[in-house]
Design a protein around this motif. Structure first.
Motif: not given
Length: 226
Positions: A65-81
């Motif tokens: 139902q919900v995804v708890l998302m950080d913004l900065q995620l190291g390598d790969g796509i970030d939390g915004v994408e």
């Protein structure tokens, strides 16, 4: 990518717990969040992800139902994408999980990008556990929750008048956003480099910046780019 193996049935009485996916690239932070969320009683963490890509895959497969998302995620796509991909799922857009951003970053650019990507709420990690629990339940119902500092920034931006740029300044700003230097901008617009520099100075003053990157960033925030 970790999926809890506990398949114990939910309690027979009371509302079903909110099904949650946690995405943070720091294993220690995730472990702390999982321990904290377990104390809530009415929130069930069904999976955890250490990258944006993992979060997208798990969200599509498990449909939290919900995804708890950080913004900065190291390598790969970030939390915004990752948020953008999760909230615009092609299979069933209406059934896409709500994304609640949980981060330490509260700049105007971060807030704007996350909200435009489809985030339902934006919470800072400094908030109290009770605020986090309440925000998760609000997100599950599609309601927006913003940390007070974030809400203040959003309101300040809404109240602030947009800078007025001339047509020529907007033309130059558009070229600037494409990464062109002064010489290339001058050629594209059939003006001299000196004229470009003059306009850039005025653009910087109006946007309150002193670099090309700063001008482009503010222009995106203010939606000034054509």
């Amino acid at each position: 990518m970790t999926v809890p193996t506990d398949t114990s049935p939910a309690p027979a009485s009371g509302p079903a717990p909110v099904r949650l996916l946690v995405c943070d690239d720091h294993a220690v932070v995730r472990a702390g969040l999982l321990a904290l969320l377990a104390s809530a009683g009415d929130i069930e963490v069904i999976a955890e992800a250490g990258t944006g890509e993992e979060a997208v895959v798990l969200a599509a497969r498990l449909r939290p139902q919900v995804v708890l998302m950080d913004l900065q995620l190291g390598d790969g796509i970030d939390g915004v994408e990752a948020t953008r991909r999760i909230t615009t799922a092609v299979e069933a857009p209406d059934a896409a999980p709500h994304v609640l951003v949980l981060t330490t970053y509260d700049t105007d650019a971060d807030i704007t990008r996350a909200i435009e990507a489809g985030a339902t709420g934006y919470l800072l990690k400094a908030e109290r556990p009770e605020e986090l629990f309440a925000a998760i339940h609000a997100a599950a119902q599609g309601r927006t929750t913003l940390s007070p500092p974030v809400a203040s920034r959003v309101m300040a931006r809404m109240r602030a008048p947009r800078p007025h740029l001339t047509e020529r300044e907007l033309d130059i700003l558009a070229q600037l956003a494409q990464g062109l230097g002064n010489r290339d901008i001058a050629r594209a617009l059939f003006i001299s480099e000196a004229t470009v520099k003059t306009h850039l100075g005025r653009i910087y003053d109006k946007l309150g910046v002193d670099t090309r990157a700063g001008a482009v960033s503010v222009a995106k925030e203010q939606r000034l780019l054509r």
